[in-house]
Design a protein around this motif. Structure first.
Motif, PDB file in Angstrom:
ATOM      1  N   PHE A 295       0.816  -1.215   0.000  1.00  0.00           N
ATOM      2  CA  PHE A 295       0.000   0.000   0.000  1.00  0.00           C
ATOM      3  C   PHE A 295       0.852   1.267   0.000  1.00  0.00           C
ATOM      4  N   VAL A 296       2.055   1.207   0.605  1.00  0.00           N
ATOM      5  CA  VAL A 296       2.891   2.397   0.737  1.00  0.00           C
ATOM      6  C   VAL A 296       3.755   2.609  -0.511  1.00  0.00           C
ATOM      7  N   PHE A 297       4.501   1.582  -0.876  1.00  0.00           N
ATOM      8  CA  PHE A 297       5.382   1.640  -2.052  1.00  0.00           C
ATOM      9  C   PHE A 297       5.284   0.276  -2.741  1.00  0.00           C
ATOM     10  N   PRO A 298       4.353   0.130  -3.690  1.00  0.00           N
ATOM     11  CA  PRO A 298       4.007  -1.184  -4.232  1.00  0.00           C
ATOM     12  C   PRO A 298       5.161  -2.020  -4.792  1.00  0.00           C
ATOM     13  N   PRO A 299       6.157  -1.459  -5.492  1.00  0.00           N
ATOM     14  CA  PRO A 299       7.238  -2.336  -5.972  1.00  0.00           C
ATOM     15  C   PRO A 299       7.991  -3.013  -4.823  1.00  0.00           C
ATOM     16  N   ALA A 300       8.189  -2.291  -3.726  1.00  0.00           N
ATOM     17  CA  ALA A 300       8.866  -2.895  -2.573  1.00  0.00           C
ATOM     18  C   ALA A 300       8.008  -4.004  -1.969  1.00  0.00           C
ATOM     19  N   GLY A 301       6.673  -3.848  -1.985  1.00  0.00           N
ATOM     20  CA  GLY A 301       5.782  -4.889  -1.479  1.00  0.00           C
ATOM     21  C   GLY A 301       5.899  -6.171  -2.282  1.00  0.00           C
ATOM     22  N   ALA A 302       6.014  -6.044  -3.614  1.00  0.00           N
ATOM     23  CA  ALA A 302       6.153  -7.233  -4.461  1.00  0.00           C
ATOM     24  C   ALA A 302       7.486  -7.937  -4.205  1.00  0.00           C
ATOM     25  N   VAL A 303       8.567  -7.158  -4.098  1.00  0.00           N
ATOM     26  CA  VAL A 303       9.888  -7.760  -3.850  1.00  0.00           C
ATOM     27  C   VAL A 303       9.919  -8.445  -2.485  1.00  0.00           C
ATOM     28  N   LEU A 304       9.412  -7.767  -1.443  1.00  0.00           N
ATOM     29  CA  LEU A 304       9.402  -8.371  -0.110  1.00  0.00           C
ATOM     30  C   LEU A 304       8.523  -9.623  -0.066  1.00  0.00           C
ATOM     31  N   GLY A 305       7.449  -9.660  -0.863  1.00  0.00           N
ATOM     32  CA  GLY A 305       6.608 -10.852  -0.920  1.00  0.00           C
ATOM     33  C   GLY A 305       7.361 -12.047  -1.468  1.00  0.00           C
ATOM     34  N   HIS A 306       8.173 -11.844  -2.515  1.00  0.00           N
ATOM     35  CA  HIS A 306       8.974 -12.946  -3.067  1.00  0.00           C
ATOM     36  C   HIS A 306       9.989 -13.453  -2.051  1.00  0.00           C
TER      37      HIS A 306
ATOM     38  N   THR B 161       1.325  -1.522  -8.424  1.00  0.00           N
ATOM     39  CA  THR B 161       2.414  -1.064  -9.293  1.00  0.00           C
ATOM     40  C   THR B 161       1.879  -0.842 -10.709  1.00  0.00           C
ATOM     41  N   GLY B 162       1.067  -1.789 -11.197  1.00  0.00           N
ATOM     42  CA  GLY B 162       0.483  -1.649 -12.539  1.00  0.00           C
ATOM     43  C   GLY B 162      -0.437  -0.437 -12.613  1.00  0.00           C
ATOM     44  N   LEU B 163      -1.263  -0.213 -11.585  1.00  0.00           N
ATOM     45  CA  LEU B 163      -2.143   0.959 -11.592  1.00  0.00           C
ATOM     46  C   LEU B 163      -1.343   2.261 -11.545  1.00  0.00           C
ATOM     47  N   THR B 164      -0.243   2.251 -10.801  1.00  0.00           N
ATOM     48  CA  THR B 164       0.605   3.448 -10.724  1.00  0.00           C
ATOM     49  C   THR B 164       1.253   3.728 -12.081  1.00  0.00           C
ATOM     50  N   VAL B 165       1.744   2.697 -12.763  1.00  0.00           N
ATOM     51  CA  VAL B 165       2.352   2.873 -14.082  1.00  0.00           C
ATOM     52  C   VAL B 165       1.306   3.385 -15.083  1.00  0.00           C
ATOM     53  N   LEU B 166       0.089   2.815 -15.030  1.00  0.00           N
ATOM     54  CA  LEU B 166      -0.973   3.293 -15.927  1.00  0.00           C
ATOM     55  C   LEU B 166      -1.334   4.746 -15.646  1.00  0.00           C
ATOM     56  N   ALA B 167      -1.392   5.112 -14.379  1.00  0.00           N
ATOM     57  CA  ALA B 167      -1.713   6.494 -14.021  1.00  0.00           C
ATOM     58  C   ALA B 167      -0.625   7.444 -14.511  1.00  0.00           C
ATOM     59  N   CYS B 168       0.637   7.044 -14.372  1.00  0.00           N
ATOM     60  CA  CYS B 168       1.735   7.899 -14.848  1.00  0.00           C
ATOM     61  C   CYS B 168       1.707   8.036 -16.372  1.00  0.00           C
TER      62      CYS B 168
END
Length: 175
Positions: A111-122, A150-157
C-alpha cells in the motif's frame, strides 16, 4: 482422690426434643393414626426429597458448623465454585512457528510503495518455504497487491504523460 458422684443416675435421659422423631419410630414412617401431620411438613420424606442444606431455617441444625442457612427444600443448590480462568488467545509459538516479518512488511509496503511490497513478498515466500514459519498468505497478498498497485501506478503515470503531451500539441504561438 475420690470424685463426687454424678448428680443423677446415668440412665437419666434428657426430655425428648420436639424437633426429633421418637426413637422407636422411623423418620420415614407415617405419623400415628391419632396424630395429624404438621401442615408445613409432609407426613414423611423420601431421602431424595431432603434438602442438601439441612433442616429449614425455623428448625435448629444439629451438629452443623458455620452460618445458619434458611433454604427452602425446593430451592436450587448453589453453583460449584468456579475454577481459575484459562489462557485465551493464540497458542504459544513453538520453535520456528512465528509469523514471518517480511510477509507482514510485504503487505504493508504493497500500500505504501508497491514495488517494494512485491519484492518483499517474493523474499518472504522463499524464507517461509525454508524455515516453516507462518505468513504464507500474507506474503501472497503482498505479492498480488504489490503487482496490482504497481500496474495501476504505471498506468496512471502513462495517462498523465499522455494528457500533458496532448495538451501541448495545440497552438503554441498565441493570438
Amino acid at each position: 482422690m475420690s470424685y463426687p458422684p454424678p448428680s443423677g443416675p446415668p440412665e437419666d435421659e434428657q426430655p425428648p426434643s420436639p424437633y426429633e422423631p421418637p426413637r422407636d419410630q422411623s423418620p420415614y414412617a407415617p405419623p400415628p393414626a391419632g396424630q395429624p401431620p404438621q401442615p408445613d411438613q409432609p407426613a414423611y420424606e423420601l431421602p431424595a426429597e431432603r434438602s442438601p442444606y439441612g433442616p429449614p431455617g425455623d428448625q435448629p441444625s444439629y451438629g452443623h458448623q458455620g452460618p445458619q442457612q434458611s433454604a427452602h427444600w425446593s430451592q436450587q443448590p448453589p453453583y460449584p465454585p468456579q475454577g481459575p480462568y484459562g489462557q485465551y488467545g493464540p497458542p504459544p509459538a513453538g520453535p520456528g512457528r512465528g509469523t514471518n516479518v517480511l510477509a507482514i512488511l510485504s503487505l504493508v509496503f504493497a500500500f505504501v510503495f508497491p514495488p517494494a511490497g512485491a519484492v518483499l513478498g517474493h523474499v518472504a515466500k522463499r524464507q517461509i518455504r525454508t524455515s516453516g514459519e507462518d505468513g504464507d498468505q500474507l506474503a501472497t497478498w503482498g505479492l498480488i497487491l504489490g503487482y496490482v498497485f504497481t500496474g495501476l501506478t504505471v498506468l496512471a503515470c502513462c495517462g498523465w504523460l499522455a494528457l500533458v503531451a496532448f495538451s501541448n500539441t495545440g497552438d503554441s504561438g498565441g493570438y
